[in-house]
Scaffold this motif. Structure first.
Motif, PDB file in Angstrom:
ATOM      1  N   GLU A   1       3.354  -6.057  -5.793  1.00  0.00           N
ATOM      2  CA  GLU A   1       2.044  -6.451  -5.040  1.00  0.00           C
ATOM      3  C   GLU A   1       1.133  -5.353  -4.655  1.00  0.00           C
ATOM      4  OE1 GLU A   1       1.315  -9.536  -4.608  1.00  0.00           O
ATOM      5  OE2 GLU A   1       2.775 -10.924  -4.566  1.00  0.00           O
ATOM      6  N   PRO A   2      -0.137  -5.568  -4.777  1.00  0.00           N
ATOM      7  CA  PRO A   2      -0.831  -6.709  -5.385  1.00  0.00           C
ATOM      8  C   PRO A   2      -0.980  -6.622  -6.834  1.00  0.00           C
ATOM      9  CG  PRO A   2      -2.491  -5.133  -4.580  1.00  0.00           C
ATOM     10  CD  PRO A   2      -1.162  -4.546  -4.567  1.00  0.00           C
ATOM     11  N   ASP A   3      -0.662  -5.454  -7.542  1.00  0.00           N
ATOM     12  CA  ASP A   3      -0.906  -5.645  -8.952  1.00  0.00           C
ATOM     13  C   ASP A   3      -0.021  -6.767  -9.765  1.00  0.00           C
ATOM     14  OD1 ASP A   3      -2.141  -3.438  -8.517  1.00  0.00           O
ATOM     15  OD2 ASP A   3      -0.767  -2.015  -9.468  1.00  0.00           O
TER      16      ASP A   3
ATOM     17  N   GLN B   1      -0.039  -9.756  -9.100  1.00  0.00           N
ATOM     18  CA  GLN B   1      -0.668 -10.829  -9.216  1.00  0.00           C
ATOM     19  C   GLN B   1      -1.638 -10.858 -10.705  1.00  0.00           C
ATOM     20  OE1 GLN B   1      -0.345 -13.564  -7.513  1.00  0.00           O
ATOM     21  NE2 GLN B   1       1.143 -12.442  -6.107  1.00  0.00           N
TER      22      GLN B   1
END
Ligand code: 5AD
Length: 354
Positions: A23-25, A27
């Motif tokens: 997270e957040p990548d 996503q």
């Protein structure tokens, strides 16, 4: 990071790198998987009804609840008429494929199963997928002559040493040669693997995804390994027990690496994430849903892993909740058989939405 996932090199290294996103990548990874799915497979979700027609098995796979050595299992085999009855109601819903699955022993006999395939093809409009393990090429050919459209046989792990440890007396090479036979015969072929088997490294997981791509599969089914108490791996944990996001990351990378494959949201996702695992899978790369159509009285005896959802539901309830879940995601139910879109075996179905 965006750069990394907009320029994909289909290598083990890339797969492994994508699997380590947090997270957040992560996503972005899910978004790319969902976009890839939409662009290649559309918004239709095909519903394939599975009938687990026998739990008799000659094998002793270390992970599997219906392994021959598990004396606690009450064994059963459905009669031809029971199978036909379950299959014939499918087409009245949205289920245009029947998946016939059993343990790995010809409990019915090759000819008897061939006769069942013929009857289903004659008496119903269904596509037929068979999933009964390693068989000789001639048997696959015979079933194809009977009308079998597809075959599903997971390689389980791409690591030959791990495969051998998990499957006493059987090699990865044999499994791969079955898959090669099926493809050679022009059968739409599916395979896949479990995620988080004891002894599986992240590198092996990445290799599993690469192997699916190399095999150029029509269908790919994957799901988390879930320890079954009455098996030799009963005390083991899934490698990603403390990092269950990995189950979805694997699915997302699988879709990105295999844009044109049919990928089911397998039941095991619901076992690990009750009530929402398959929905999340459909949003992270999957495009197939497989409700259980095994007659209710046999379900409790087909527990490959514990806490399998739907054991107490009727076939109607399983189908009904599949349709509700698909529509709640803003997706449409696929019409027609939903054949492979790869073109080698069959022309793509128009797949009109309902
Ligand atoms: N956990 C998760 N999946 C399992 N399968 C068998 N046993 C288990 C388990 N304990 C999967 C295998 C097989 C498919 C029918 O079910 O991948 O190919």
């Amino acid at each position: 990071m965006e750069e990394t996932i907009t320029h994909i090199e289909y290598t083990v290294e890339t797969a492994q790198q994508l699997l380590t996103m947090e997270e957040p990548d992560v996503q972005m990874l899910y978004k790319l998987a969902d976009t890839t799915r939409r662009e290649h497979m559309g918004d239709d979700v095909y519903i394939r009804g599975i009938i687990e027609f026998s739990n008799i098995c000659a094998n002793n796979c270390l992970y599997c609840g219906i392994r021959a050595g598990n004396g606690k299992v009450t064994r059963y085999t459905l009669s031809a008429d029971e199978i036909l009855e379950a299959a014939s109601v499918m087409a009245t819903g949205h289920q245009m494929t029947v998946v016939l699955q059993s343990g790995e022993t010809p409990a019915l006999g090759d000819e008897a199963l061939g006769a069942i395939i013929r009857r289903i093809k004659k008496e119903t409009p269904l596509a037929v997928t068979v999933s009964v393990g390693n068989r000789p090429r001639d048997t696959y050919r015979y079933w194809k002559e009977c009308g079998m459209d597809r075959y599903f046989l997971r390689f389980e792990t791409s690591d030959p040493g791990l495969f051998l440890r998990l499957h006493p007396g059987s090699t990865l090479q044999e499994r791969l040669s079955c898959l090669a036979d099926l493809q050679d015969l022009g059968v739409q072929t599916g395979s896949g693997f479990m995620i988080g088997l004891p002894g599986e490294t992240l590198h092996i997981l990445a290799q599993n995804i690469l192997l699916c791509r190399e095999l150029d599969l029509d269908m790919i089914g994957i799901g988390p390994f879930i320890p079954h108490p009455d098996t030799p791996l009963g005390e083991k944990k899934n490698t990603y027990d403390d990092n269950r996001e990995m189950f979805f990351k694997a699915l997302a990378v699988l879709r990105i690496f295999n844009p044109d494959a049919h990928i089911p949201a397998t039941t095991a996702y619901d076992a690990v994430f009750p009530g929402k695992g398959r929905d999340l899978a459909l949003q992270r790369g999957a495009n197939i849903f497989m409700p259980n159509n095994t007659p209710a009285c046999y379900r409790k005896d087909y527990l490959l892993y514990p806490d399998k959802p739907g054991v107490d539901d009727s076939a109607d309830q399983c189908l009904g909740s599949a349709v509700v879940r698909i529509r709640a995601l803003g997706r449409t139910v696929g019409k027609g058989p939903g054949h492979s879109i790869k073109g080698a075996c069959v022309a793509p179905s128009p797949g009109k939405a309902v």
